[in-house]
Scaffold this active site. Structure first.
Site, PDB file in Angstrom:
ATOM      1  N   GLU A 184       0.824  -1.219   0.000  1.00 13.78           N
ATOM      2  CA  GLU A 184       0.000   0.000   0.000  1.00 13.78           C
ATOM      3  C   GLU A 184       0.859   1.271   0.000  1.00 13.78           C
ATOM      4  OE1 GLU A 184      -4.065  -1.682   2.116  1.00 13.78           O
ATOM      5  OE2 GLU A 184      -2.674  -0.522   3.337  1.00 13.78           O
ATOM      6  N   GLU A 233      -6.362  -7.755  -0.970  1.00 17.63           N
ATOM      7  CA  GLU A 233      -6.951  -7.672   0.369  1.00 17.63           C
ATOM      8  C   GLU A 233      -8.408  -7.236   0.281  1.00 17.63           C
ATOM      9  OE1 GLU A 233      -5.037  -5.087   3.145  1.00 17.63           O
ATOM     10  OE2 GLU A 233      -3.006  -5.709   2.605  1.00 17.63           O
ATOM     11  N   LYS A 281      -5.981  -5.640  15.764  1.00 14.84           N
ATOM     12  CA  LYS A 281      -6.537  -6.843  16.395  1.00 14.84           C
ATOM     13  C   LYS A 281      -8.043  -6.944  16.228  1.00 14.84           C
ATOM     14  CE  LYS A 281      -6.615  -4.803  21.094  1.00 14.84           C
ATOM     15  NZ  LYS A 281      -5.885  -3.550  20.761  1.00 14.84           N
ATOM     16  N   HIS A 290      -9.522  -6.077  13.407  1.00 16.50           N
ATOM     17  CA  HIS A 290      -9.784  -6.297  11.979  1.00 16.50           C
ATOM     18  C   HIS A 290     -10.112  -7.774  11.788  1.00 16.50           C
ATOM     19  CE1 HIS A 290      -9.292  -6.436   7.658  1.00 16.50           C
ATOM     20  NE2 HIS A 290      -9.025  -5.143   7.615  1.00 16.50           N
TER      21      HIS A 290
END
Length: 643
Positions: free
Chosen positions: A146, A303, A353, A355
C-alpha cells in the site's frame, strides 16, 4: 493464466508461536486456500539489528507452505522499517506540511525521497530475493505494501531537493515554470531554483500549480521506489512476476495509472465504507477501476475483509451472513482472478486486532470460517472463469491530476467532489445493469460506444482531442459540469467554459453560479450545488432552468453526439439521462434484472462465458439473459450462468 482462482490471505506466522503454524496450514487446506501473502511486516524480525539478518523463522514458514501445496506472494518487507531505522537515521523520517517530524511507532515511517531509506530497503529486498529465488513456494513478489497510504507526501529538506530536481526535468527553464505556475500573481516569480520549496504551511492559499506539481512529484517518488525494488527483483529472479497492492478507487494520493503501467500483475485492496448506503456499488467501482488499470485483463484482489475492519469509522460494521460471499463473487465477476483477504488469522495484539480475518478470534467453529470454507469450495468450482475478460462497452473518464487540481482550497464551491461524482455516475450505470470501464482521458477509447465524463476539471490538450476524436468517429459522450475548465497546469482555458470542449459540446458558459439550495428544472428534475450560465452555439437544449438557460444539451459532432449537463442532477434524473445516452449509443445491460440485482458477464475468446447475477436485495429476483433464459436468484444469493 492457470485455470485456478487464487484464494487466501495475509499469513503472519511471526505473530504466533510455531505450534500454531501446523494448525494454520491444516485449516488453510480445509478452507481451500492455495495462496498466502507472507512477510509483509516482518522487517524488524528479519533484520533485528542493522546488518544482522535472521531468516530461520521465514525459512520454516516457506517450507511448511511448500510441503502443503500452498504458494506465497512473498513480500519485500519495506513498508514498515524497524525501530532501529528511525533511531539511527532520524533524518530519513517523514515531515508533514507543518514541519513536524513524524516518528516510529506505526508503519510507513520513512521519507519516500530519502536515499538512506532506499539503500536500506534495497538491501533487505536483495537478501529476501537471493534467499528464496529458487524456493518452490514462491509464486509472486509482493513489493512493499500500500504505497503512500500514510506517507504519500513528505515536506522535509530532502524532499525539497528532490522536488526541485523533478521540476528541472519537467521544465526546461525557470521562465517555463513561472509561466506554468502563474507566479506573476502574488509576487511569486522565482529567480532561482533553490527558492522553490514544497507547499509547506503558508499564511494563505498555496500556489495551485506548485501544489499540483508537488502531488505529481510525490506520486512519482513512490513509483520510483517501487521500480527500484522491482528492477532488483527482476535481475535476481527474472521469471517471477512482481506487483504491489494499490487501493484503486479509495486512495487518491498517488497516480494509479502510472503505477499500474509498471506492474506485472495489477493487484488492489478494497474495504467497505460503512457509512455508504450501498457499499456494494462502491465495491463495483473499485473493481472496475482495478480491471481498467490492467487494460481489461484479469487482476488480483490482494486484500478485502471477511467482516469488520478496524480503522476510523464511527462504527466498524460486521458483515451479515452471505455478505462475505457476495462481496467476493462481485470482485470475481468484475475481473478478479484472485480473491484474498487481510488476514488469515485474526491478531490478538497490535493496532489491527479488531480487523476481521479468515480465522477469527472465535476459532474455526464460527460463522466467518464456515463462510470462508464454503467460498473456497465454490471458487474451486469456478476455476474456469480464470483468464476470461469482462464485457464493457462504456467508459468513465478519471484522472488523478484533475482530482488533485480540483482539491485546491480556492475553488468556486466546496460541494463539488470529483471522486464522489464519478462514483455517482458509475452507480447510475450499475443500476441500469451496464458494466463500464474506468479510462484515462488520454487512453484508447476505440473499444467503447459511450464515454462519460462526470467532472473532469483539468484536461490536457491530448485528452481533450482524444474525446473529440471519439465522438467524431461515432461515439456518444456525456459530460458533466465543471469539466474541461483548465489545462494540465491548472490554468484557465480562456474564451468561455467548458474551455476544452466548447466546440464538441456546442455550448459556451459565461459564468458559474453555485447554488445555496436545490433548483427545479423545466422537466421537474432537481439540480443541486451548481449551475452555469450557458448559451448554446450548435447544441440543442433538452432541459432548462426556470430562467430558460440550458441545463441539458445535445450536440451532433462528426458521426457522434455529445451531451452536456450544467448542474448536478438528482439521482433519479441522472439515471434517466444515463439510460437515454446508453440507448442512443447502443449500450445494453448484460442481462435484464430487477433493481438491486448486479449483472456482469465475463467471457473467454473461445466463446465460453459466465454471467454473474448477484442479488443484493431481501427478496427473490428474476434475471433474463439476452438469449431468453430466465433464472430466479434468491434473496442475498449469487447465481453464475455458464454460456
Amino acid at each position: 493464466m492457470p485455470d485456478v482462482i487464487a484464494y487466501g490471505g495475509d499469513w503472519n506466522p511471526e505473530q504466533w508461536p510455531e505450534e500454531i503454524w501446523e494448525q494454520d496450514v491444516a485449516l488453510m487446506r480445509e478452507a481451500g486456500v492455495n495462496r498466502v501473502s507472507l512477510g509483509i511486516f516482518s522487517w524488524s524480525l528479519l533484520e533485528p539489528v542493522e546488518g544482522v539478518f535472521d531468516f530461520d523463522r521465514l525459512d520454516r514458514a516457506m517450507d511448511l507452505l511448500a510441503a502443503n501445496g500452498i504458494r506465497a506472494n512473498l513480500a519485500t518487507p519495506t513498508a514498515s522499517p524497524p525501530p532501529w531505522f528511525g533511531d539511527a537515521y532520524p533524518e530519513a523520517l517523514p515531515v508533514d506540511a507543518d514541519g513536524r517530524r513524524l516518528h516510529h511507532g506505526s508503519r510507513q515511517g520513512f521519507c519516500p525521497s530519502s536515499p538512506i531509506y532506499r539503500e536500506k530497503a534495497l538491501r533487505i529486498a536483495e537478501q529476501v530475493a537471493v534467499r528464496y529465488r529458487e524456493h518452490p513456494a514462491l509464486a509472486l513478489w509482493h513489493v512493499h505494501n500500500e504505497y503512500g497510504c500514510h506517507n504519500a507526501r513528505c515536506y522535509c529538506d530532502t524532499s525539497a531537493a528532490a522536488f526541485r530536481a523533478w521540476l528541472r526535468s519537467r521544465y526546461a527553464t525557470l521562465d517555463e515554470l513561472n509561466d506554468a505556475w502563474g507566479t506573476a500573481f502574488w509576487s511569486q516569480h522565482y529567480s532561482g531554483w533553490a527558492q522553490i520549496l514544497p507547499p509547506r504551511a503558508t499564511p494563505s492559499f498555496p500556489n495551485p500549480g506548485q501544489l499540483l506539481d508537488f502531488r505529481r512529484f510525490s506520486s512519482d517518488a513512490l513509483v520510483e521506489l517501487y521500480l527500484a525494488e522491482r528492477d532488483l527483483l527482476r535481475q535476481l529472479t527474472p521469471g517471477v512476476p512482481a506487483t504491489t497492492n494499490l487501493m484503486a478507487g479509495a486512495h487518491w494520493d498517488m497516480d494509479c495509472w502510472a503505477f499500474a503501467a509498471e506492474l506485472d500483475v495489477v493487484s488492489t485492496d478494497h474495504y467497505l465504507i460503512g457509512a455508504r448506503a450501498e457499499p456494494h456499488i462502491d465495491l463495483a467501482f473499485a473493481a472496475d477501476y482495478a480491471r481498467s488499470l490492467n487494460g481489461g485483463r484479469p487482476w488480483l484482489l490482494m486484500e478485502h475483509s471477511t467482516s469488520a475492519v478496524n480503522w476510523q469509522q464511527p462504527r466498524n460494521l460486521a458483515k451479515k451472513p452471505g455478505e462475505l460471499r457476495r462481496n467476493s463473487l462481485a470482485h470475481l465477476a468484475r475481473g478478479a482472478d484472485g480473491i484474498m483477504f487481510f488476514q488469515w488469522r485474526q491478531s490478538r495484539a497490535g493496532a489491527e486486532k479488531w480487523h476481521s480475518a479468515m480465522l477469527p478470534h472465535a476459532g474455526p467453529d464460527a460463522k466467518v470460517f464456515r463462510e470462508v470454507k464454503a467460498l473456497g469450495a465454490e471458487l474451486a468450482g469456478l476455476a474456469g472463469v480464470a483468464g476470461s475478460r469482462v464485457e464493457a462497452e462504456a467508459a468513465l473518464l478519471v484522472d488523478h491530476s484533475s482530482v488533485w487540481a480540483q482539491d485546491h482550497p480556492a475553488q468556486p464551491s466546496s460541494e463539488l467532489d470529483p471522486v464522489e461524482e464519478a462514483k455517482r455516475w458509475h452507480a447510475a450505470l450499475w443500476r441500469a445493469g451496464v458494466t463500464c470501464d474506468i479510462a484515462h482521458p488520454e487512453g484508447d477509447l476505440s473499444a467503447y460506444r459511450l464515454v462519460l465524463v462526470p467532472q473532469l476539471y483539468l484536461v490536457s490538450d491530448a485528452g481533450a482531442a482524444n474525446l473529440e476524436a471519439f465522438a467524431r468517429r461515432g461515439g456518444v459522450v456525456l459530460v458533466g459540469p465543471y469539466s474541461g475548465v483548465v489545462d494540465e497546469h491548472d490554468r484557465v482555458r480562456l474564451g468561455g467554459y467548458p474551455g476544452a470542449w466548447r466546440e464538441l459540446l456546442g455550448v459556451s458558459v459565461e459564468e458559474f453560479f453555485p447554488l445555496a439550495a436545490p433548483i427545479r428544472l423545466a422537466s421537474g428534475a432537481t439540480g443541486r450545488a451548481w449551475s452555469e450560465a450557458a448559451r448554446v452555439t450548435t447544441a440543442k437544449v433538452l432541459d432548462t432552468y426556470a430562467s430558460g438557460e440550458p441545463a441539458w444539451t445535445r450536440n451532433e459532432f462528426g458521426d457522434g453526439a455529445a451531451h452536456y449537463l450544467t448542474t448536478l442532477l438528482d439521482d433519479a434524473a441522472l439515471a434517466e439521462v444515463v439510460v437515454t445516452v446508453c440507448g442512443e449509443s447502443g449500450v445494453v445491460p448484460a442481462a435484464a434484472a430487477e433493481p438491486g440485482v448486479e449483472v456482469v458477464r465475463r467471457a473467454h475468446e473461445d466463446g465460453r462465458s459466465f454471467l454473474f447475477a448477484i442479488n443484493h436485495t431481501a427478496a427473490d429476483a428474476t434475471v433474463t439473459t439476452r438469449d431468453g433464459r430466465t433464472v430466479t436468484v434468491a434473496a442475498g444469493d449469487v447465481a453464475v450462468l455458464r454460456g
